[in-house]
Design an enzyme around this catalytic site. Sequence first.
Site, PDB file in Angstrom:
ATOM      1  N   HIS A 123      93.170 -63.514  17.063  1.00  0.00           N
ATOM      2  CA  HIS A 123      94.331 -64.341  17.419  1.00  0.00           C
ATOM      3  C   HIS A 123      94.345 -65.689  16.685  1.00  0.00           C
ATOM      4  O   HIS A 123      94.651 -66.724  17.258  1.00  0.00           O
ATOM      5  CB  HIS A 123      94.417 -64.519  18.936  1.00  0.00           C
ATOM      6  CG  HIS A 123      94.646 -63.235  19.696  1.00  0.00           C
ATOM      7  ND1 HIS A 123      95.263 -62.137  19.156  1.00  0.00           N
ATOM      8  CD2 HIS A 123      94.319 -62.878  20.980  1.00  0.00           C
ATOM      9  CE1 HIS A 123      95.324 -61.169  20.063  1.00  0.00           C
ATOM     10  NE2 HIS A 123      94.757 -61.584  21.166  1.00  0.00           N
ATOM     11  N   HIS A 172     101.815 -62.599  24.249  1.00  0.00           N
ATOM     12  CA  HIS A 172     100.728 -61.933  24.982  1.00  0.00           C
ATOM     13  C   HIS A 172     101.031 -61.844  26.483  1.00  0.00           C
ATOM     14  O   HIS A 172     100.176 -62.147  27.311  1.00  0.00           O
ATOM     15  CB  HIS A 172      99.411 -62.667  24.725  1.00  0.00           C
ATOM     16  CG  HIS A 172      98.224 -61.779  24.721  1.00  0.00           C
ATOM     17  ND1 HIS A 172      97.875 -60.993  25.792  1.00  0.00           N
ATOM     18  CD2 HIS A 172      97.308 -61.533  23.761  1.00  0.00           C
ATOM     19  CE1 HIS A 172      96.781 -60.330  25.504  1.00  0.00           C
ATOM     20  NE2 HIS A 172      96.419 -60.629  24.270  1.00  0.00           N
ATOM     21  N   GLU A 219     102.584 -56.011  23.343  1.00  0.00           N
ATOM     22  CA  GLU A 219     102.559 -57.041  22.292  1.00  0.00           C
ATOM     23  C   GLU A 219     103.231 -56.490  21.039  1.00  0.00           C
ATOM     24  O   GLU A 219     102.626 -55.724  20.292  1.00  0.00           O
ATOM     25  CB  GLU A 219     101.120 -57.422  21.977  1.00  0.00           C
ATOM     26  CG  GLU A 219     100.345 -57.990  23.147  1.00  0.00           C
ATOM     27  CD  GLU A 219      98.849 -57.974  22.900  1.00  0.00           C
ATOM     28  OE1 GLU A 219      98.392 -58.720  22.031  1.00  0.00           O
ATOM     29  OE2 GLU A 219      98.131 -57.201  23.555  1.00  0.00           O
TER      30      GLU A 219
HETATM   31  C1  G6D Z   1      94.651 -58.564  22.493  1.00  0.00           C
HETATM   32  O1  G6D Z   1      94.082 -56.533  21.371  1.00  0.00           O
HETATM   33  C2  G6D Z   1      93.580 -57.743  21.853  1.00  0.00           C
HETATM   34  C3  G6D Z   1      92.478 -57.530  22.828  1.00  0.00           C
HETATM   35  O2  G6D Z   1      91.427 -56.796  22.246  1.00  0.00           O
HETATM   36  C4  G6D Z   1      91.980 -58.879  23.288  1.00  0.00           C
HETATM   37  O3  G6D Z   1      90.860 -58.760  24.078  1.00  0.00           O
HETATM   38  C5  G6D Z   1      93.092 -59.598  23.994  1.00  0.00           C
HETATM   39  O4  G6D Z   1      94.148 -59.746  23.092  1.00  0.00           O
HETATM   40  C6  G6D Z   1      92.686 -60.942  24.500  1.00  0.00           C
HETATM   41  O5  G6D Z   1      95.411 -57.810  23.331  1.00  0.00           O
END
Ligand code: G6D
Length: 344
Positions: free
Chosen positions: A100, A174, A310
């Site tokens: 991220h 998210h 997402e």
């Molecule tokens: C996202 O795909 C990722 C996951 O693996 C992660 O743990 C999460 O964000 C915080 O969905």
Amino acid sequence: MEVLTQPFGAQATCYTLINDHGVALRVTDFGARIVSLRVPLATGERELVLGFDSAEEYQQKDTFIGATIGRVAGRIAGAHWPYDGVDYQFEANENDNTLHSGVIGFDQRYWQATPAVTPNDVRVVFTYVSAAGENGFPGQVTAKVTYALDNENVWRLTYEAVTDAPTLFNPTNHVYFNLTGDPAQSVAAHQLKVAADHVAPIGDQNLTTGVMQSVAGTSFDFRTAKPVRTAIESSADQNQRVGHGLDHPFLLQDTHGAPQAELSAPDGLIRVAMTTTAPAVVVFTGNFGDDYHVPMRHSYLKNHGGITLETQAVPGAERFAQYGDIVLTPATPYHQVTAFKLDF
Ligand code: G6D
């Protein structure tokens, strides 16, 4: 329709967008984030998404929940990107990889907020200027995320961005849904439908592998609605990732306006229907582990206490051309729309 403004901790502000049916969408400038989405059901008001009560609480517990993620959502293998003779280095904040976008991504920035009531909807436009070199990424990017709620009970997210030099750009939102209203309840009994013939398998360190696997005959086949449970229980057996549950990019079909994903509450009182211009959706079933127990509102967030939709390009697209092109250039501004229609 109206917008209410309140403080959300010491520095942050929270905006509540309310439509004529009493649907209330709360967002904050801390991370250009959805905090709450409440609908008036016949049985009473129900909360549909995970969230905390102040910016500080997100900082202490989990800054990804509900946030705008960027510049690049998901994992960048090896925390680097070779492009045009330069090897750009990012922060390795999960194993050897960048998750991220690094330690402080879009999710922890304060965005400039402009609320408005328009003839069609009530909205907040969030703007953030990401300096060249921030988190290691080249190019100054001006990003805009608009949260809008209309009287058709559609929550619409619009992403726009421009850059002054080529860079990677693959943002997402998210949001975690839990349509029971209680984050202590697993989402396993939710019904999920996803218009995807292919999924991107997850390998070592949760990285995509470049493969696009047919969902036919696998637990990833959500082309007809089924409970999330089967995929939560079987994906660990398939050695797709360490831990139990979905954390997979589904490659979406063009459904010509029909929903590309649908999520329904176990009691059938609420359904969320998603459409997007993005090529994929990462479905993550909150695989936090059996011992996870974090205070959230009047309850606790537990393992599998939320499910994300997402929308983005498949993570790893900077390495695997078959996943698409996530290089943003000055010539072509970024534009992406995802809509969630609430049926209740
Ligand atoms: C996202 O795909 C990722 C996951 O693996 C992660 O743990 C999460 O964000 C915080 O969905």
